[in-house]
Design a protein around this motif. Sequence first.
Motif, PDB file in Angstrom:
ATOM      1  N   HIS A 165       0.827  -1.210   0.000  1.00 15.19           N
ATOM      2  CA  HIS A 165       0.000   0.000   0.000  1.00 15.19           C
ATOM      3  C   HIS A 165       0.863   1.262   0.000  1.00 15.19           C
ATOM      4  N   ILE A 166       0.470   2.213  -0.840  1.00 13.41           N
ATOM      5  CA  ILE A 166       1.141   3.512  -0.808  1.00 13.41           C
ATOM      6  C   ILE A 166       0.146   4.503  -0.219  1.00 13.41           C
ATOM      7  N   GLY A 167       0.542   5.138   0.860  1.00 14.72           N
ATOM      8  CA  GLY A 167      -0.357   6.061   1.566  1.00 14.72           C
ATOM      9  C   GLY A 167      -0.735   7.238   0.677  1.00 14.72           C
ATOM     10  N   PRO A 168      -1.783   7.964   1.056  1.00 11.21           N
ATOM     11  CA  PRO A 168      -2.180   9.130   0.267  1.00 11.21           C
ATOM     12  C   PRO A 168      -1.043  10.163   0.173  1.00 11.21           C
ATOM     13  N   ALA A 169      -1.115  10.989  -0.863  1.00 14.70           N
ATOM     14  CA  ALA A 169      -0.074  11.998  -1.093  1.00 14.70           C
ATOM     15  C   ALA A 169       0.143  12.837   0.168  1.00 14.70           C
ATOM     16  N   ALA A 170       1.405  13.078   0.506  1.00 13.95           N
ATOM     17  CA  ALA A 170       1.717  13.836   1.720  1.00 13.95           C
ATOM     18  C   ALA A 170       1.002  15.183   1.721  1.00 13.95           C
ATOM     19  N   GLU A 171       0.938  15.825   0.553  1.00  9.30           N
ATOM     20  CA  GLU A 171       0.337  17.167   0.533  1.00  9.30           C
ATOM     21  C   GLU A 171      -1.187  17.123   0.715  1.00  9.30           C
ATOM     22  N   SER A 172      -1.785  15.939   0.616  1.00 14.02           N
ATOM     23  CA  SER A 172      -3.240  15.839   0.812  1.00 14.02           C
ATOM     24  C   SER A 172      -3.606  15.323   2.206  1.00 14.02           C
ATOM     25  N   LEU A 173      -2.599  15.089   3.056  1.00 15.82           N
ATOM     26  CA  LEU A 173      -2.885  14.462   4.355  1.00 15.82           C
ATOM     27  C   LEU A 173      -3.903  15.236   5.195  1.00 15.82           C
ATOM     28  N   ASN A 174      -3.783  16.553   5.180  1.00 17.49           N
ATOM     29  CA  ASN A 174      -4.743  17.355   5.961  1.00 17.49           C
ATOM     30  C   ASN A 174      -6.173  17.047   5.562  1.00 17.49           C
ATOM     31  N   PHE A 176      -7.338  14.344   4.139  1.00 14.27           N
ATOM     32  CA  PHE A 176      -7.725  12.985   4.559  1.00 14.27           C
ATOM     33  C   PHE A 176      -8.037  12.939   6.059  1.00 14.27           C
ATOM     34  N   LEU A 177      -7.219  13.648   6.833  1.00 11.72           N
ATOM     35  CA  LEU A 177      -7.424  13.612   8.291  1.00 11.72           C
ATOM     36  C   LEU A 177      -8.683  14.371   8.700  1.00 11.72           C
ATOM     37  N   ASN A 178      -9.002  15.429   7.977  1.00  7.20           N
ATOM     38  CA  ASN A 178     -10.273  16.128   8.250  1.00  7.20           C
ATOM     39  C   ASN A 178     -11.464  15.242   7.923  1.00  7.20           C
ATOM     40  N   PHE A 179     -11.352  14.579   6.801  1.00 10.70           N
ATOM     41  CA  PHE A 179     -12.425  13.679   6.364  1.00 10.70           C
ATOM     42  C   PHE A 179     -12.604  12.539   7.378  1.00 10.70           C
ATOM     43  N   PHE A 180     -11.494  12.052   7.883  1.00  8.12           N
ATOM     44  CA  PHE A 180     -11.475  10.984   8.892  1.00  8.12           C
ATOM     45  C   PHE A 180     -12.203  11.461  10.153  1.00  8.12           C
ATOM     46  N   ARG A 205      -8.445   2.427   8.648  1.00  7.92           N
ATOM     47  CA  ARG A 205      -8.399   3.661   7.854  1.00  7.92           C
ATOM     48  C   ARG A 205      -7.259   4.580   8.294  1.00  7.92           C
ATOM     49  N   LEU A 206      -6.974   4.630   9.592  1.00  6.37           N
ATOM     50  CA  LEU A 206      -5.867   5.484  10.036  1.00  6.37           C
ATOM     51  C   LEU A 206      -4.518   4.878   9.603  1.00  6.37           C
ATOM     52  N   ALA A 207      -4.438   3.538   9.685  1.00  2.07           N
ATOM     53  CA  ALA A 207      -3.205   2.877   9.218  1.00  2.07           C
ATOM     54  C   ALA A 207      -3.040   3.107   7.709  1.00  2.07           C
ATOM     55  N   PRO A 211      -0.219   8.576   8.578  1.00  2.00           N
ATOM     56  CA  PRO A 211       0.120  10.008   8.629  1.00  2.00           C
ATOM     57  C   PRO A 211       1.561  10.347   9.010  1.00  2.00           C
ATOM     58  N   PHE A 212       2.282   9.396   9.620  1.00  2.00           N
ATOM     59  CA  PHE A 212       3.629   9.723  10.102  1.00  2.00           C
ATOM     60  C   PHE A 212       4.704   9.024   9.266  1.00  2.00           C
TER      61      PHE A 212
END
Length: 406
Positions: A165-174, A176-180, A205-207, A211-212
Amino acid sequence: MSELELYRLPSSMTPLLPAANTTLRALAAELLLHSSKLSSAFNPYTRSAIVKLVEPMNSYYSNLIEGHNTHPLEIEKALKKNYSTEPKKKLLQLESRAHVLVNHKMKEKLLEVKDPYNWEFISWLHKEFYVHMPEEYKIVETKTGNKLNVIPGEMRKTEVEVGHHIGPAAESLNAFLNFFEEGYAPNKIPDPIDRIIAVAASHHRLAWIHPFLDGNGRVVRLFTEAIAITEKIDGDGLWSVSRGLAIKNKDYYSALHNADQKRWNDHGGHGNLSEKFLVEFCIFFLETAIDQTKFMISLFEPDKVLARIKEFVEIMVIRGELEKESRYVLEEAILKGRLIRGDMQRITGKSENIARRIMNDLIDKELLVSESDELRSAVRINFPIRYAPYIFPKLFPKDIEATMMD
Ligand SMILES: Nc1ncnc2c1ncn2[C@@H]1O[C@H](COP(=O)(O)OP(=O)(O)OP(=O)(O)O)[C@@H](O)[C@H]1O
Ligand SMILES: [Mg+2]
Protein backbone atom coordinates in the motif's frame (compact mmCIF):
# COMPACT_ATOMS: atom_id res chain seq x y z
CA MET A 1 1.92 3.63 -8.38
CA SER A 2 3.40 6.72 -10.01
CA GLU A 3 3.41 10.19 -8.48
CA LEU A 4 0.27 11.11 -10.45
CA GLU A 5 -1.65 8.09 -9.25
CA LEU A 6 -1.27 8.81 -5.53
CA TYR A 7 -4.51 9.11 -3.61
CA ARG A 8 -5.36 12.79 -3.33
CA LEU A 9 -9.11 12.86 -2.78
CA PRO A 10 -10.35 11.94 0.71
CA SER A 11 -13.37 10.23 -0.85
CA SER A 12 -10.92 7.55 -2.03
CA MET A 13 -10.95 6.07 1.49
CA THR A 14 -14.69 5.47 1.53
CA PRO A 15 -16.50 3.68 2.98
CA LEU A 16 -15.45 4.65 6.51
CA LEU A 17 -17.95 2.23 7.97
CA PRO A 18 -19.49 -0.91 6.48
CA ALA A 19 -23.22 -0.80 5.70
CA ALA A 20 -25.57 -2.41 8.26
CA ASN A 21 -24.32 -5.91 8.96
CA THR A 22 -25.82 -8.34 11.48
CA THR A 23 -22.60 -10.32 12.02
CA LEU A 24 -20.68 -7.18 12.91
CA ARG A 25 -23.44 -5.92 15.18
CA ALA A 26 -23.51 -9.22 17.05
CA LEU A 27 -19.72 -9.18 17.49
CA ALA A 28 -19.75 -5.56 18.69
CA ALA A 29 -22.47 -6.39 21.23
CA GLU A 30 -20.48 -9.40 22.42
CA LEU A 31 -17.37 -7.27 22.89
CA LEU A 32 -19.37 -4.75 24.88
CA LEU A 33 -20.70 -7.50 27.13
CA HIS A 34 -17.31 -9.10 27.82
CA SER A 35 -15.49 -5.83 28.34
CA SER A 36 -18.09 -4.68 30.85
CA LYS A 37 -17.56 -7.93 32.79
CA LEU A 38 -13.91 -6.99 33.07
CA SER A 39 -14.77 -3.53 34.37
CA SER A 40 -16.35 -5.14 37.40
CA ALA A 41 -13.57 -7.63 38.14
CA PHE A 42 -12.14 -7.35 41.65
CA ASN A 43 -12.10 -4.02 43.50
CA PRO A 44 -10.79 -0.70 42.15
CA TYR A 45 -7.40 -1.06 43.91
CA THR A 46 -6.68 -4.54 42.61
CA ARG A 47 -7.90 -3.45 39.19
CA SER A 48 -5.51 -0.53 39.07
CA ALA A 49 -2.67 -2.85 40.16
CA ILE A 50 -3.55 -5.12 37.23
CA VAL A 51 -3.67 -2.14 34.86
CA LYS A 52 -0.10 -1.35 35.94
CA LEU A 53 0.84 -4.80 34.68
CA VAL A 54 -1.30 -4.69 31.53
CA GLU A 55 0.28 -1.42 30.34
CA PRO A 56 3.82 -2.81 30.01
CA MET A 57 2.38 -6.00 28.55
CA ASN A 58 0.53 -3.96 25.96
CA SER A 59 3.74 -2.14 25.17
CA TYR A 60 5.62 -5.43 24.91
CA TYR A 61 3.20 -6.68 22.24
CA SER A 62 2.84 -3.44 20.31
CA ASN A 63 6.62 -3.15 19.96
CA LEU A 64 6.82 -6.84 19.14
CA ILE A 65 4.58 -6.26 16.10
CA GLU A 66 7.23 -3.78 14.98
CA GLY A 67 9.83 -6.58 15.37
CA HIS A 68 11.24 -5.09 18.57
CA ASN A 69 11.37 -7.87 21.10
CA THR A 70 12.10 -6.34 24.50
CA HIS A 71 12.22 -8.83 27.33
CA PRO A 72 9.50 -8.10 29.91
CA LEU A 73 12.11 -8.06 32.69
CA GLU A 74 14.03 -5.42 30.74
CA ILE A 75 10.82 -3.39 30.48
CA GLU A 76 10.35 -3.69 34.23
CA LYS A 77 13.90 -2.43 34.77
CA ALA A 78 13.43 0.40 32.26
CA LEU A 79 10.42 1.63 34.22
CA LYS A 80 12.82 2.02 37.15
CA LYS A 81 15.36 3.72 34.87
CA ASN A 82 17.66 0.76 35.34
CA TYR A 83 19.19 0.39 31.87
CA SER A 84 21.32 -2.34 30.37
CA THR A 85 24.98 -1.66 29.61
CA GLU A 86 24.44 -3.32 26.22
CA PRO A 87 23.60 -0.43 23.83
CA LYS A 88 21.06 -2.42 21.78
CA LYS A 89 19.16 -3.57 24.85
CA LYS A 90 19.18 -0.06 26.24
CA LEU A 91 17.59 1.32 23.05
CA LEU A 92 14.78 -1.20 23.32
CA GLN A 93 14.37 -0.35 26.99
CA LEU A 94 14.11 3.37 26.26
CA GLU A 95 11.55 2.68 23.54
CA SER A 96 9.45 0.50 25.85
CA ARG A 97 9.58 3.07 28.61
CA ALA A 98 8.46 5.77 26.16
CA HIS A 99 5.57 3.56 25.05
CA VAL A 100 4.42 2.66 28.57
CA LEU A 101 4.53 6.32 29.62
CA VAL A 102 2.48 7.59 26.67
CA ASN A 103 0.03 4.72 27.13
CA HIS A 104 -0.48 5.78 30.73
CA LYS A 105 -0.56 9.52 30.06
CA MET A 106 -3.09 9.03 27.28
CA LYS A 107 -5.69 7.97 29.83
CA GLU A 108 -5.36 11.26 31.70
CA LYS A 109 -5.31 13.21 28.47
CA LEU A 110 -8.62 11.64 27.44
CA LEU A 111 -10.35 13.35 30.35
CA GLU A 112 -9.93 16.65 28.51
CA VAL A 113 -10.10 15.47 24.88
CA LYS A 114 -13.54 15.83 23.38
CA ASP A 115 -12.94 13.88 20.20
CA PRO A 116 -10.05 11.40 19.93
CA TYR A 117 -10.64 11.17 16.15
CA ASN A 118 -9.24 14.68 15.99
CA TRP A 119 -5.77 15.13 14.46
CA GLU A 120 -4.61 17.17 17.43
CA PHE A 121 -5.05 14.15 19.69
CA ILE A 122 -3.52 11.68 17.23
CA SER A 123 -0.46 13.88 16.74
CA TRP A 124 -0.24 14.34 20.54
CA LEU A 125 0.08 10.55 20.88
CA HIS A 126 2.91 10.49 18.37
CA LYS A 127 4.63 13.49 19.94
CA GLU A 128 4.47 12.11 23.49
CA PHE A 129 5.83 8.80 22.26
CA TYR A 130 8.60 10.14 20.03
CA VAL A 131 9.96 12.90 22.26
CA HIS A 132 11.09 10.13 24.59
CA MET A 133 12.26 7.84 21.82
CA PRO A 134 16.03 7.29 21.49
CA GLU A 135 17.57 9.26 18.58
CA GLU A 136 18.60 6.04 16.82
CA TYR A 137 14.92 5.15 16.38
CA LYS A 138 14.02 8.55 14.97
CA ILE A 139 15.82 8.00 11.69
CA VAL A 140 14.16 6.38 8.71
CA GLU A 141 16.00 5.26 5.63
CA THR A 142 14.11 5.59 2.36
CA LYS A 143 14.35 3.09 -0.47
CA THR A 144 16.84 5.33 -2.22
CA GLY A 145 19.06 5.42 0.86
CA ASN A 146 18.13 8.90 2.08
CA LYS A 147 18.00 9.34 5.83
CA LEU A 148 15.02 11.24 7.16
CA ASN A 149 14.29 12.39 10.70
CA VAL A 150 11.03 11.51 12.38
CA ILE A 151 9.79 14.66 14.08
CA PRO A 152 7.58 14.01 17.12
CA GLY A 153 3.94 14.73 16.33
CA GLU A 154 4.61 15.87 12.81
CA MET A 155 2.84 14.70 9.69
CA ARG A 156 5.06 13.09 7.08
CA LYS A 157 6.27 15.28 4.22
CA THR A 158 7.25 12.41 1.96
CA GLU A 159 5.33 9.52 0.43
CA VAL A 160 5.25 6.20 2.28
CA GLU A 161 4.75 2.61 1.38
CA VAL A 162 3.52 -0.04 3.79
CA GLY A 163 3.39 -3.56 2.42
CA HIS A 164 1.88 -3.09 -1.04
CA HIS A 165 0.00 0.00 0.00
CA ILE A 166 1.14 3.51 -0.81
CA GLY A 167 -0.36 6.06 1.57
CA PRO A 168 -2.18 9.13 0.27
CA ALA A 169 -0.07 12.00 -1.09
CA ALA A 170 1.72 13.84 1.72
CA GLU A 171 0.34 17.17 0.53
CA SER A 172 -3.24 15.84 0.81
CA LEU A 173 -2.88 14.46 4.36
CA ASN A 174 -4.74 17.36 5.96
CA ALA A 175 -7.75 16.73 3.76
CA PHE A 176 -7.73 12.98 4.56
CA LEU A 177 -7.42 13.61 8.29
CA ASN A 178 -10.27 16.13 8.25
CA PHE A 179 -12.42 13.68 6.36
CA PHE A 180 -11.47 10.98 8.89
CA GLU A 181 -12.42 13.18 11.86
CA GLU A 182 -15.70 14.33 10.34
CA GLY A 183 -16.67 10.90 9.06
CA TYR A 184 -16.34 9.23 12.46
CA ALA A 185 -17.88 12.11 14.44
CA PRO A 186 -20.65 11.08 16.88
CA ASN A 187 -23.31 12.96 14.92
CA LYS A 188 -22.43 10.92 11.81
CA ILE A 189 -22.44 7.61 13.69
CA PRO A 190 -24.84 8.07 16.63
CA ASP A 191 -25.63 4.39 17.27
CA PRO A 192 -23.40 2.96 20.09
CA ILE A 193 -23.04 -0.43 18.40
CA ASP A 194 -22.03 1.21 15.11
CA ARG A 195 -19.50 3.24 17.06
CA ILE A 196 -17.92 0.02 18.31
CA ILE A 197 -17.73 -1.20 14.71
CA ALA A 198 -16.09 2.16 13.95
CA VAL A 199 -13.34 1.34 16.48
CA ALA A 200 -12.39 -1.54 14.19
CA ALA A 201 -12.91 0.24 10.86
CA SER A 202 -11.03 3.39 11.89
CA HIS A 203 -8.05 1.26 12.89
CA HIS A 204 -7.59 0.26 9.29
CA ARG A 205 -8.40 3.66 7.85
CA LEU A 206 -5.87 5.48 10.04
CA ALA A 207 -3.21 2.88 9.22
CA TRP A 208 -4.14 3.33 5.55
CA ILE A 209 -3.63 7.13 5.79
CA HIS A 210 -0.27 6.41 7.46
CA PRO A 211 0.12 10.01 8.63
CA PHE A 212 3.63 9.72 10.10
CA LEU A 213 7.02 8.93 8.69
CA ASP A 214 7.37 6.12 11.23
CA GLY A 215 5.59 4.90 14.34
CA ASN A 216 2.23 4.61 12.62
CA GLY A 217 1.50 1.09 13.82
CA ARG A 218 2.08 1.83 17.46
CA VAL A 219 0.31 5.16 17.35
CA VAL A 220 -2.66 3.64 15.54
CA ARG A 221 -2.88 0.96 18.21
CA LEU A 222 -2.70 3.58 20.96
CA PHE A 223 -5.36 5.58 19.15
CA THR A 224 -7.57 2.49 18.92
CA GLU A 225 -7.13 1.96 22.64
CA ALA A 226 -8.19 5.56 23.22
CA ILE A 227 -11.33 5.12 21.11
CA ALA A 228 -12.05 1.90 22.98
CA ILE A 229 -11.94 3.91 26.21
CA THR A 230 -14.34 6.55 24.92
CA GLU A 231 -16.69 3.86 23.60
CA LYS A 232 -16.43 2.08 26.98
CA ILE A 233 -15.21 -1.26 25.68
CA ASP A 234 -11.74 -1.09 27.24
CA GLY A 235 -12.75 -3.05 30.37
CA ASP A 236 -11.16 -0.22 32.39
CA GLY A 237 -7.75 -1.09 30.97
CA LEU A 238 -7.92 -4.80 31.76
CA TRP A 239 -7.35 -6.13 28.26
CA SER A 240 -5.08 -5.28 25.37
CA VAL A 241 -5.85 -5.59 21.69
CA SER A 242 -2.12 -5.54 20.86
CA ARG A 243 -1.68 -8.91 22.58
CA GLY A 244 -4.21 -10.38 20.15
CA LEU A 245 -2.81 -8.57 17.11
CA ALA A 246 0.74 -9.70 17.93
CA ILE A 247 -0.30 -13.33 18.42
CA LYS A 248 -2.11 -13.24 15.07
CA ASN A 249 0.42 -10.91 13.43
CA LYS A 250 0.22 -12.58 10.01
CA ASP A 251 -3.57 -12.46 9.94
CA TYR A 252 -3.46 -8.84 11.17
CA TYR A 253 -1.21 -7.81 8.30
CA SER A 254 -3.17 -9.71 5.71
CA ALA A 255 -6.48 -8.29 6.98
CA LEU A 256 -4.95 -4.78 6.75
CA HIS A 257 -3.58 -5.53 3.30
CA ASN A 258 -6.90 -6.84 2.00
CA ALA A 259 -8.78 -3.83 3.30
CA ASP A 260 -6.42 -1.57 1.28
CA GLN A 261 -7.89 -2.97 -1.96
CA LYS A 262 -10.07 -0.96 -4.24
CA ARG A 263 -13.62 -2.12 -4.83
CA TRP A 264 -13.63 -4.65 -7.65
CA ASN A 265 -17.11 -4.17 -9.08
CA ASP A 266 -20.54 -2.75 -8.33
CA HIS A 267 -21.32 -5.64 -5.98
CA GLY A 268 -18.29 -4.87 -3.81
CA GLY A 269 -19.93 -2.10 -1.81
CA HIS A 270 -20.63 1.60 -1.88
CA GLY A 271 -17.24 3.35 -1.74
CA ASN A 272 -13.90 3.46 -3.47
CA LEU A 273 -12.27 0.78 -1.31
CA SER A 274 -13.62 -2.74 -0.95
CA GLU A 275 -16.45 -2.92 1.57
CA LYS A 276 -16.25 -6.69 1.62
CA PHE A 277 -12.67 -6.55 2.88
CA LEU A 278 -13.48 -3.77 5.34
CA VAL A 279 -16.16 -6.05 6.81
CA GLU A 280 -13.60 -8.87 6.98
CA PHE A 281 -11.12 -6.58 8.71
CA CYS A 282 -13.74 -5.54 11.26
CA ILE A 283 -14.70 -9.17 11.88
CA PHE A 284 -11.03 -10.06 12.38
CA PHE A 285 -10.51 -7.12 14.72
CA LEU A 286 -13.65 -7.68 16.82
CA GLU A 287 -13.07 -11.43 17.09
CA THR A 288 -9.50 -10.77 18.21
CA ALA A 289 -10.74 -8.27 20.78
CA ILE A 290 -13.40 -10.70 22.06
CA ASP A 291 -10.77 -13.46 22.38
CA GLN A 292 -8.64 -11.14 24.47
CA THR A 293 -11.47 -10.10 26.78
CA LYS A 294 -12.43 -13.76 27.28
CA PHE A 295 -8.84 -14.68 28.03
CA MET A 296 -8.59 -11.94 30.65
CA ILE A 297 -11.94 -12.85 32.22
CA SER A 298 -10.76 -16.44 32.68
CA LEU A 299 -7.40 -15.23 34.00
CA PHE A 300 -9.11 -13.17 36.70
CA GLU A 301 -11.48 -15.84 38.03
CA PRO A 302 -11.01 -15.23 41.77
CA ASP A 303 -10.80 -18.92 42.80
CA LYS A 304 -8.12 -19.57 40.23
CA VAL A 305 -6.17 -16.46 41.16
CA LEU A 306 -6.19 -17.57 44.80
CA ALA A 307 -5.07 -21.09 43.84
CA ARG A 308 -2.17 -19.60 41.88
CA ILE A 309 -1.24 -17.36 44.80
CA LYS A 310 -1.06 -20.45 46.98
CA GLU A 311 1.28 -22.18 44.54
CA PHE A 312 3.34 -19.05 44.06
CA VAL A 313 3.88 -18.62 47.79
CA GLU A 314 4.80 -22.30 48.10
CA ILE A 315 7.54 -21.79 45.51
CA MET A 316 8.73 -18.62 47.22
CA VAL A 317 8.84 -20.42 50.58
CA ILE A 318 10.98 -23.20 49.09
CA ARG A 319 13.29 -20.54 47.70
CA GLY A 320 13.46 -18.93 51.12
CA GLU A 321 12.07 -15.67 49.78
CA LEU A 322 8.75 -15.48 51.62
CA GLU A 323 7.12 -16.85 54.77
CA LYS A 324 4.22 -19.25 54.27
CA GLU A 325 1.75 -16.90 55.99
CA SER A 326 2.34 -14.41 53.16
CA ARG A 327 -0.28 -16.37 51.31
CA TYR A 328 -3.07 -15.09 53.59
CA VAL A 329 -1.82 -11.53 53.31
CA LEU A 330 -1.74 -11.68 49.53
CA GLU A 331 -5.15 -13.35 49.35
CA GLU A 332 -6.75 -10.68 51.46
CA ALA A 333 -4.83 -7.93 49.67
CA ILE A 334 -6.12 -9.14 46.30
CA LEU A 335 -9.71 -9.51 47.47
CA LYS A 336 -9.78 -6.15 49.25
CA GLY A 337 -7.14 -4.24 47.28
CA ARG A 338 -5.72 -2.51 50.33
CA LEU A 339 -4.86 -3.53 53.86
CA ILE A 340 -4.16 -1.63 57.04
CA ARG A 341 -0.74 -2.38 58.47
CA GLY A 342 -2.31 -3.02 61.86
CA ASP A 343 -4.25 -5.96 60.35
CA MET A 344 -1.16 -8.05 59.65
CA GLN A 345 -1.15 -9.79 63.02
CA ARG A 346 -4.76 -10.89 62.62
CA ILE A 347 -4.21 -12.07 59.03
CA THR A 348 -1.01 -14.00 59.72
CA GLY A 349 -1.88 -15.19 63.23
CA LYS A 350 1.69 -14.31 64.22
CA SER A 351 3.29 -12.02 66.79
CA GLU A 352 3.60 -8.36 65.95
CA ASN A 353 7.29 -8.68 65.09
CA ILE A 354 6.86 -11.67 62.79
CA ALA A 355 3.78 -10.18 61.18
CA ARG A 356 5.76 -7.02 60.46
CA ARG A 357 8.59 -9.05 58.94
CA ILE A 358 6.16 -10.92 56.69
CA MET A 359 4.72 -7.64 55.50
CA ASN A 360 8.15 -6.08 54.98
CA ASP A 361 9.22 -9.07 52.89
CA LEU A 362 6.17 -8.52 50.70
CA ILE A 363 6.99 -4.82 50.42
CA ASP A 364 10.61 -5.69 49.50
CA LYS A 365 9.30 -7.96 46.76
CA GLU A 366 6.95 -5.15 45.65
CA LEU A 367 3.94 -7.40 46.07
CA LEU A 368 2.66 -4.80 48.50
CA VAL A 369 3.27 -1.08 48.15
CA SER A 370 2.69 1.74 50.61
CA GLU A 371 -0.41 3.63 49.64
CA SER A 372 1.35 6.98 49.64
CA ASP A 373 4.03 8.79 51.59
CA GLU A 374 1.36 10.41 53.76
CA LEU A 375 -0.80 7.31 54.18
CA ARG A 376 1.83 4.86 55.30
CA SER A 377 -0.64 2.98 57.47
CA ALA A 378 -2.16 1.27 54.43
CA VAL A 379 -0.62 -0.98 51.82
CA ARG A 380 -1.95 -2.00 48.44
CA ILE A 381 -1.56 -5.07 46.30
CA ASN A 382 0.92 -4.82 43.44
CA PHE A 383 1.89 -7.20 40.66
CA PRO A 384 5.55 -6.92 39.57
CA ILE A 385 6.14 -8.05 35.99
CA ARG A 386 8.66 -10.67 37.16
CA TYR A 387 5.96 -12.59 39.02
CA ALA A 388 3.37 -12.37 36.25
CA PRO A 389 4.03 -15.91 34.97
CA TYR A 390 3.04 -17.28 38.40
CA ILE A 391 0.11 -15.06 39.24
CA PHE A 392 -1.27 -14.24 35.78
CA PRO A 393 0.19 -16.89 33.47
CA LYS A 394 0.19 -16.58 29.67
CA LEU A 395 0.12 -12.79 29.62
CA PHE A 396 3.48 -13.13 27.89
CA PRO A 397 4.44 -15.83 25.36
CA LYS A 398 5.31 -19.24 26.81
CA ASP A 399 8.98 -19.24 25.83
CA ILE A 400 9.44 -15.75 27.26
CA GLU A 401 7.70 -16.75 30.49
CA ALA A 402 10.05 -19.70 30.84
CA THR A 403 12.96 -17.25 30.92
CA MET A 404 11.24 -15.15 33.58
CA MET A 405 10.84 -17.98 36.06
CA ASP A 406 14.48 -18.93 36.68
N1 LIG B 1 -1.22 -3.10 4.15
C1 LIG B 1 -1.34 -2.25 5.16
N2 LIG B 1 -2.25 -1.29 5.10
C2 LIG B 1 -2.39 -0.41 6.11
N3 LIG B 1 -1.66 -0.45 7.22
C3 LIG B 1 -0.73 -1.38 7.34
C4 LIG B 1 -0.52 -2.34 6.32
N4 LIG B 1 0.46 -3.17 6.71
C5 LIG B 1 0.85 -2.73 7.93
N5 LIG B 1 0.14 -1.66 8.31
C6 LIG B 1 0.25 -0.90 9.58
O1 LIG B 1 1.42 -0.12 9.53
C7 LIG B 1 2.23 -0.38 10.66
C8 LIG B 1 3.70 -0.19 10.29
O2 LIG B 1 3.94 1.20 10.07
P1 LIG B 1 5.15 1.99 10.74
O3 LIG B 1 6.46 1.29 10.47
O4 LIG B 1 5.06 3.44 10.43
O5 LIG B 1 4.76 1.82 12.24
P2 LIG B 1 5.69 1.42 13.46
O6 LIG B 1 4.95 1.74 14.73
O7 LIG B 1 7.07 1.98 13.31
O8 LIG B 1 5.78 -0.11 13.30
P3 LIG B 1 4.75 -1.20 13.75
O9 LIG B 1 3.45 -0.76 13.35
O10 LIG B 1 5.07 -2.42 13.00
O11 LIG B 1 4.76 -1.26 15.21
C9 LIG B 1 1.82 -1.79 11.07
O12 LIG B 1 2.01 -2.06 12.45
C10 LIG B 1 0.35 -1.82 10.77
O13 LIG B 1 -0.41 -1.27 11.83
MG1 LIG C 1 8.33 1.29 11.80
